[in-house]
Design an enzyme around this catalytic site. Structure first.
Site, PDB file in Angstrom:
ATOM      1  CB  SER A  42      -0.987   0.072   1.292  1.00 42.65           C
ATOM      2  OG  SER A  42      -1.497   1.127   1.499  1.00 42.65           O
ATOM      3  CG  HIS A 146      -1.032  -5.351   4.292  1.00 41.37           C
ATOM      4  ND1 HIS A 146      -0.630  -4.648   5.438  1.00 41.37           N
ATOM      5  CD2 HIS A 146      -0.273  -4.423   3.305  1.00 41.37           C
ATOM      6  CE1 HIS A 146      -0.010  -3.532   5.162  1.00 41.37           C
ATOM      7  NE2 HIS A 146       0.219  -3.386   3.986  1.00 41.37           N
ATOM      8  CG  ASP A 300       1.797   5.610   5.318  1.00 39.94           C
ATOM      9  OD1 ASP A 300       2.688   6.133   5.046  1.00 39.94           O
ATOM     10  OD2 ASP A 300       1.600   4.532   5.004  1.00 39.94           O
ATOM     11  CE  LYS A 376       1.405   0.312  11.206  1.00 41.24           C
ATOM     12  NZ  LYS A 376       0.536   0.920  10.049  1.00 41.24           N
TER      13      LYS A 376
END
Length: 398
Positions: A42, A146, A300, A376
């Site tokens: 992504s 994912h 992000d 993360k």
């Protein structure tokens, strides 16, 4: 001395079985550093360019190595990264590839730390880092880009905010992951795993919320500290023709903001990443006004570790957190500049892995060096536990 005497580039495997770039950097005094570039599934439209691995290696050997070997000291990271920019000549590493650039940049830092005989986090952070350690965000249920035929929301995250140590947080996330598996089994729901090791059952988002919330409650009772729920919505992947397309619903921007705000209240979300499209600075600002006092609203795809995009977000109040991925921007210098700008303006930095990872542990050291409140790394899987185990080692040796 830390004069670079050799840079070696090779093709190696990542966690998805795809090729990626590994770099070795050697110095005149025998210092050695090695690092590997991760790769995302992504990916934001504004990320630095990842080239096909063969092309990235060949071009970096031709353009970058002559500017580094015998010319630059590994101990001066800014000079190293400036040489990489000069070799590329673009603002997105579209010539030598961000995958080659970031591998070389990180390997050089490792080599410099090796010369000094210090851990990488000390070399990167020196004495200015705080006394805290990052809370790991554990991906326990996933879908989106994912995993096929799973949830629309890309990541359901365990956030052990009350953990007294990194070690306790790491094992709490693993316990939530295991508890989800038990609940899936109890409900007769089969599930494989996605790219990051999260469970990827064929269920809708509402069922995932139910299961993860219950699993967190079970583990909280066992460990005796608070674990919250977080999300990575990867909304840019859901955004099509001006609306957010879910499996069973379509939401316009106002409805998406309301939906996320309701989720934040209902589940007391600690963290929500990319809840809106990567160009919707105004929508991010509106959502932040709604929930930002209680929830980290993290950009992000919105920011892509880029100071220019972060400055734009700061101007309008879009989000209160920035995800930090070195390969999005190409060098450690650019990465740290994004962290510093964010911190100076009240944006919490969250250091992050990618879906395509290796056993490289650089981001664990980067998170500690920059005093990031969160990291993360996933919850299970060799390439994920490499970072988590390194955090445990760092904590026990500081």
């Amino acid at each position: 001395m830390t004069l670079i005497t050799d840079v070696r580039l090779r093709r190696v495997l990542d966690s998805r079985g795809n090729p990626t770039v590994e770099a070795d950097v050697l110095t005149e005094s025998g210092g050695f550093g090695r690092a590997r570039a991760p790769s995302g599934a992504s990916t934001g439209e504004y990320e630095a360019i990842e080239l096909p691995v063969g092309e990235a290696i060949a071009t970096a050997r031709e353009e970058a190595l002559p500017r580094l070997v015998g010319e630059v000291y590994a101990g001066n990271q800014r000079d190293v990264d400036a040489a990489l920019h000069a070799a590329d000549g673009t603002n997105d590493f579209s010539v030598i590839g961000a995958n080659s650039a970031v591998a070389i940049s990180m390997a050089t830092a490792h080599a410099a730390a090796d010369v000094l005989g210090t851990p990488l986090f000390q070399h990167l952070g020196g004495t200015f880092r705080g006394d805290g350690f990052p809370v790991p965000l554990g991906n326990v249920v996933g879908g989106g880009e994912h995993a096929a035929d799973a949830t629309d929301i890309q990541e359901f995250l365990a956030v052990p905010v009350g953990a007294p140590s990194v070690e306790d947080a790491v094992f709490a996330n693993a316990a939530v992951h295991a508890a989800v598996a038990d609940l899936l089994d109890d409900h007769g729901i089969p599930a494989g795993k996605g790219d990051e090791g999260a469970w990827a059952p064929s269920i809708d988002d509402s069922k995932a919320f139910e299961l993860v919330d219950e699993a967190i409650g079970v583990v909280e009772d066992e460990v005796g500290f608070e674990i919250k729920l977080g999300l990575d919505m990867a909304a840019a992947e859901l955004h099509q023709k001006g609306v957010y397309q879910y499996s069973d619903d379509t939401r316009d921007t106002d409805e998406q903001i309301e939906y996320v705000a309701e989720l934040a209240e209902e589940y007391d979300l600690a963290y929500v990443e990319d809840p809106l499209d990567e160009d919707d600075f105004e929508g991010f600002a509106e959502l932040t006004d709604r929930v930002g006092s209680e929830t980290l609203v993290c950009g992000d795809d919105l920011f892509v570790t880029n100071v220019e995009r972060l400055e734009r977000g700061i101007d309008v109040g879009a989000g209160n957190s920035i995800l930090i991925k070195p390969n999005q921007i190409g060098t450690l210098t650019d990465t740290v500049e994004a962290v510093e700008l964010g911190v100076a303006n009240g944006y919490a930095p969250v250091i992050s892995h990618r879906s395509g990872e290796t056993e490289d542990t650089t981001i664990a050291h980067l998170a500690v060096a920059t005093d990031a409140p969160y990291i993360k790394t996933g919850a299970v899987g060799g390439e994920r536990t490499a970072k988590l185990n390194e955090l445990i080692r760092i904590e026990q040796n500081v």
